[in-house]
Enzyme design. Structure first.
Site, mmCIF file in Angstrom:
data_model
loop_
_atom_site.group_PDB
_atom_site.id
_atom_site.type_symbol
_atom_site.label_atom_id
_atom_site.label_comp_id
_atom_site.label_asym_id
_atom_site.label_seq_id
_atom_site.Cartn_x
_atom_site.Cartn_y
_atom_site.Cartn_z
ATOM 1 N N TRP A 52 -2.519 -2.644 -1.816
ATOM 2 C CA TRP A 52 -2.426 -4.241 -1.624
ATOM 3 C C TRP A 52 -3.383 -4.839 -0.798
ATOM 4 O O TRP A 52 -3.008 -4.539 0.519
ATOM 5 C CB TRP A 52 -0.822 -4.424 -1.329
ATOM 6 C CG TRP A 52 -0.456 -5.860 -1.611
ATOM 7 C CD1 TRP A 52 0.021 -6.394 -2.811
ATOM 8 C CD2 TRP A 52 -0.480 -7.043 -0.973
ATOM 9 N NE1 TRP A 52 0.167 -7.590 -2.629
ATOM 10 C CE2 TRP A 52 0.150 -8.101 -1.381
ATOM 11 C CE3 TRP A 52 -0.602 -7.033 0.709
ATOM 12 C CZ2 TRP A 52 -0.014 -9.261 -0.948
ATOM 13 C CZ3 TRP A 52 -0.535 -8.163 1.237
ATOM 14 C CH2 TRP A 52 -0.042 -9.375 0.749
ATOM 15 N N HIS A 66 17.074 -37.360 -5.199
ATOM 16 C CA HIS A 66 16.490 -37.558 -3.909
ATOM 17 C C HIS A 66 15.093 -37.178 -4.203
ATOM 18 O O HIS A 66 14.082 -37.242 -3.117
ATOM 19 C CB HIS A 66 17.083 -36.882 -2.839
ATOM 20 C CG HIS A 66 18.615 -37.142 -2.797
ATOM 21 N ND1 HIS A 66 18.880 -38.533 -2.175
ATOM 22 C CD2 HIS A 66 19.482 -36.483 -2.721
ATOM 23 C CE1 HIS A 66 20.214 -38.441 -2.340
ATOM 24 N NE2 HIS A 66 20.645 -37.514 -2.580
ATOM 25 N N LYS A 86 5.690 -4.082 -3.644
ATOM 26 C CA LYS A 86 7.279 -4.010 -3.564
ATOM 27 C C LYS A 86 7.706 -4.141 -2.188
ATOM 28 O O LYS A 86 8.775 -4.532 -1.799
ATOM 29 C CB LYS A 86 7.733 -2.744 -4.326
ATOM 30 C CG LYS A 86 9.117 -2.511 -4.216
ATOM 31 C CD LYS A 86 9.731 -3.119 -5.460
ATOM 32 C CE LYS A 86 11.181 -3.110 -5.460
ATOM 33 N NZ LYS A 86 12.017 -4.252 -6.406
ATOM 34 N N GLU A 137 7.414 -14.977 -10.380
ATOM 35 C CA GLU A 137 6.975 -13.625 -10.200
ATOM 36 C C GLU A 137 6.645 -13.077 -11.274
ATOM 37 O O GLU A 137 5.371 -12.373 -11.290
ATOM 38 C CB GLU A 137 8.230 -12.922 -9.501
ATOM 39 C CG GLU A 137 8.248 -12.898 -8.067
ATOM 40 C CD GLU A 137 9.394 -12.017 -7.754
ATOM 41 O OE1 GLU A 137 10.613 -12.030 -8.141
ATOM 42 O OE2 GLU A 137 9.159 -10.905 -6.616
ATOM 43 N N ARG A 167 4.078 -0.344 -4.710
ATOM 44 C CA ARG A 167 3.721 -0.726 -3.638
ATOM 45 C C ARG A 167 2.238 -1.560 -3.627
ATOM 46 O O ARG A 167 2.016 -1.956 -2.547
ATOM 47 C CB ARG A 167 3.527 0.556 -2.628
ATOM 48 C CG ARG A 167 5.005 1.127 -2.309
ATOM 49 C CD ARG A 167 4.807 2.245 -1.489
ATOM 50 N NE ARG A 167 4.668 1.910 -0.388
ATOM 51 C CZ ARG A 167 5.832 1.801 0.732
ATOM 52 N NH1 ARG A 167 6.795 2.373 0.334
ATOM 53 N NH2 ARG A 167 5.282 1.546 1.875
ATOM 54 N N ASN A 173 -1.536 2.653 5.397
ATOM 55 C CA ASN A 173 -0.720 1.542 4.749
ATOM 56 C C ASN A 173 -0.445 0.729 6.238
ATOM 57 O O ASN A 173 0.251 1.218 7.163
ATOM 58 C CB ASN A 173 0.613 2.363 4.157
ATOM 59 C CG ASN A 173 1.852 1.102 4.195
ATOM 60 O OD1 ASN A 173 1.454 -0.072 4.009
ATOM 61 N ND2 ASN A 173 2.751 1.515 4.287
ATOM 62 N N GLY A 174 -0.657 -0.473 6.133
ATOM 63 C CA GLY A 174 -0.466 -1.275 7.457
ATOM 64 C C GLY A 174 -1.726 -2.174 7.819
ATOM 65 O O GLY A 174 -2.443 -2.321 6.971
ATOM 66 N N CYS A 219 0.979 -1.131 0.035
ATOM 67 C CA CYS A 219 -0.043 -0.138 0.039
ATOM 68 C C CYS A 219 0.692 1.245 -0.117
ATOM 69 O O CYS A 219 1.872 1.287 0.606
ATOM 70 C CB CYS A 219 -1.008 0.191 1.227
ATOM 71 S SG CYS A 219 -2.239 -1.208 1.220
ATOM 72 N N GLU A 232 16.953 -18.133 -6.588
ATOM 73 C CA GLU A 232 16.414 -16.766 -6.926
ATOM 74 C C GLU A 232 16.055 -16.820 -8.707
ATOM 75 O O GLU A 232 15.134 -15.974 -8.973
ATOM 76 C CB GLU A 232 18.014 -15.872 -6.975
ATOM 77 C CG GLU A 232 17.585 -14.502 -7.447
ATOM 78 C CD GLU A 232 16.494 -13.533 -6.717
ATOM 79 O OE1 GLU A 232 15.713 -14.184 -6.027
ATOM 80 O OE2 GLU A 232 16.318 -12.568 -7.391
ATOM 81 N N LYS A 241 12.376 -15.387 -9.933
ATOM 82 C CA LYS A 241 12.131 -14.299 -10.792
ATOM 83 C C LYS A 241 11.077 -14.951 -11.769
ATOM 84 O O LYS A 241 10.296 -14.059 -12.294
ATOM 85 C CB LYS A 241 13.479 -13.918 -11.440
ATOM 86 C CG LYS A 241 14.414 -13.187 -10.663
ATOM 87 C CD LYS A 241 14.131 -11.893 -10.410
ATOM 88 C CE LYS A 241 13.234 -11.541 -9.397
ATOM 89 N NZ LYS A 241 14.003 -11.205 -7.886
#
Ligand code: F6R
Length: 591
Positions: A78, A487, A586, A471, A29, A102-103, A2, A464, A468
């Site tokens: 968000w 395994h 983000k 995402e 955000r 925001n929160g 947010c 990573e 990527k």
């Protein structure tokens, strides 16, 4: 997670265009919904316009409306409480005010119950609406706007940043409790935003409120209230313009711009830290504990290989969101390193707080965003000088984090420090394989899944690379240690499954090569990312991307690059919203 913005025009001009401009910068955000509220603070009504989805939808809606106001707030969401819909979009309104938030209000159910008993009617499923009604209740009790906000916060639990506008006051009241917030002082406006990039185009100076500050912003000043609601001074800093906020004409996405920007980001990071990172930080250190999430966690995993091998210091890497819930023991002489691009990830902050208050330890923050909550909570800060990352998927901040971690890991090794100096130039060469990665991206884009394999310090890079791809292209991908395939995961291999091997010709090449043979016996779709010597050893039916030869210690930085490009071009092939992938944000400021 947010984004909030508030703008107060000094001479009555309409702030809507500036609000929309700032919202564009905040969209990274969150983009589940957007909204604005405008007032003139003269007793007239507050105008609110909201829309589900990205900012584009709000702008379209506003095109057919004539709205203006000299004081305004805006929000990009968000979603946490309540589905992403117009009804749940901020700003939230109560009779004479509107609030953006925001929160999370952790005790919102209890507060809602009490407000409903007082006759307040809720029109959304959000926790934020309780903030609007709580402040309104205090205004009805004749408290001033700033007192009303203070009284509201005193009964609320949770981390947050808010901005409030009023129908009959020429003010914005803002507050922060762990959430990020910046107050801006401009020639024509006063403003508040979640980060400096949101408001830097509007102001010449900024101040960073401390945790629990409440700020009363009026036409000519901002008054800060600190602990016990006492007025306090917060220093002003000159605004430096960061060109990374703008998309260069040569690129169609911030993500690609940021991938291509890595040589410069790494150079700047090395230059900025060259006299700051040295052995002295390791004095008396027996153990290193790394706390981070997501991509930053992968940087920490690489550092474990480096620190144990080159510094001979035992290193543990912890997923920050898990760490503090299992009562971990922090031994004396622990160096705690938190890694965070944003410096606002609440999981990392909370883990750091746990470590600081449960152990006798030194804390180091590796952060990209200056004046963040993480750097304020640490003894020592090393800044990644990557510049603003506007793409939601972290790229240049990751390699800048690795650069800092490598500088520390190699602090006793002159040869490796020299190798590190060459990295920006080698990165430039690695970036030039873009066209070849496009070919491979076409193959991956036709699959519903992909596997990334690496050994040693390239195992975290395999993780990573897979992250990527997930995402930004939404293709399912998994990273594994190459030796772990047999395994279990090898059961996933069939003729179609793309399997990417990170296999430079290093001390582990033969082992990785054997793993490749095992996969080749069962699948056909293998892509090796290797160097000139490695390439000579590859079977002819293995596709390859050939990178410059580097010493294995610095390979994680270089081998990240083709994986970022692969994810980018796969996403491009599939037409996803590369810079703002679905469901993500983000800066993750909720647990
Ligand atoms: C992935 C990504 C996230 C972040 C994670 C931690 O591309 O960006 O996984 O790495 O949310 O964020 P920071 O580094 O800001 O603490």
């Amino acid at each position: 997670m947010c984004g909030i913005v508030g703008i107060l025009g000094k001479s009555g001009e309409n702030v809507l265009p500036s609000l929309l401009n700032s919202l564009e910068k905040l969209e990274y955000r969150g983009y589940d919904s957007t909204g604005i509220a405008l007032s003139n603070g003269d007793g007239g009504s507050i105008i609110r316009v909201r829309s589900a989805g990205k900012l584009f939808n709000l702008k379209e809606k506003l095109q057919n409306m004539e709205v203006s106001g000299s004081i305004g707030i805006g929000h990009t969401r968000w979603a946490t409480h309540g589905e992403p819909s117009e009804k749940n979009a901020h700003p939230m309104i109560s009779t004479n005010l509107a609030v953006v938030h925001n929160g999370i209000v952790e005790n919102y159910k209890k507060l809602k119950f009490s407000l409903e008993n007082d006759g307040y009617i809720f029109t959304s499923d959000t926790d934020t609406e309780v903030i609007a009604h709580l402040i309104q209740r205090e205004l009805f009790n004749d408290f001033s706007p700033v007192e009303a906000v203070q009284r509201c916060l005193s009964v609320m639990d949770g981390a947050l940043a808010i901005a409030v506008v009023f129908a009959d006051h020429k003010k914005i009241v803002a507050a922060r409790r762990k959430g990020s917030l910046v107050i801006g002082f401009g020639e024509h406006v006063m403003c508040v935003g979640s980060d400096i990039g949101t408001i830097s185009q509007l102001c010449q100076e900024v101040s960073y409120p401390e945790d629990t500050d409440i700020i009363e912003i009026s036409e000519n000043d901002a008054v800060f209230f600190g602990a016990n609601f006492q007025k306090v001074d917060r220093p002003k800093h000159e605004v430096e313009h960061d060109p990374c906020h703008e998309l260069a004409e040569t690129y169609s996405h911030f993500t690609l711009q940021e991938i291509m920007d890595q040589p410069s980001a790494i150079r700047k990071t090395m230059l900025y830290n060259q006299n700051k990172i040295d052995e002295s930080i390791l004095e008396g250190v027996n153990t290193i504990l790394i706390l981070a999430c997501g991509t930053s966690y992968h940087a920490g995993m690489v550092a474990k290989y480096w620190f144990e091998y080159f510094l001979k210091i035992q290193t543990n890497v912890e997923i920050a969101s898990e760490f503090r819930y299992r009562s971990p023991i922090i031994a004396d002489g622990t160096l705690v390193i938190s890694i965070s691009q944003s410096g606002e990830t609440i999981d990392t902050l909370a883990a750091l707080e746990y470590a600081s208050s449960n152990g006798n330890c030194k804390t180091v923050a590796i952060v990209n965003v200056k004046n963040s909550s993480t750097d304020r909570s640490s003894n020592v800060v090393y800044y990644a000088e990557a510049g603003v990352e506007r793409g939601v998927a972290s790229t240049k901040a990751f390699t800048a984090q690795l650069t800092i971690l490598a500088s520390l890991a190699f602090c006793r090794n002159w040869f490796l420090r020299q190798q590190l100096q060459n990295i920006p130039t080698i990165c430039e060469a690695a970036l030039s394989i873009g066209d070849e990665t496009r070919e491979v991206a076409r193959i991956i884009s036709k699959s519903s899944s992909a596997i990334y394999l690496g050994r040693g310090n390239l195992y975290p890079i395999a993780l990573e690379g897979a992250l990527k791809l997930k995402e930004i292209s939404y293709i399912h991908a998994e990273g594994f240690a190459a030796g772990e395939m047999k395994h279990g995961p090898i059961a996933l291999i069939d003729e179609r499954m793309p399997v990417l091997f990170l296999c430079p010709h290093n001390e582990l090449f033969e082992k990785t090569f054997s793993n490749m043979q095992e996969v080749l016996a069962r699948g056909k779709n293998i892509i090796a990312i290797t160097d000139a010597e490695g390439e000579k050893n590859l079977p002819s039916d293995v596709r390859r991307l050939v990178l410059p030869t580097v010493c294995s210690a610095v390979a994680p930085i270089i081998y990240s690059i083709p994986l970022q490009l692969l994810a980018y071009y796969t996403a491009l092939e599939l037409g996803t919203d590369v810079d703002r992938p679905r469901n993500l944000a983000k800066s993750v400021t909720v647990e």
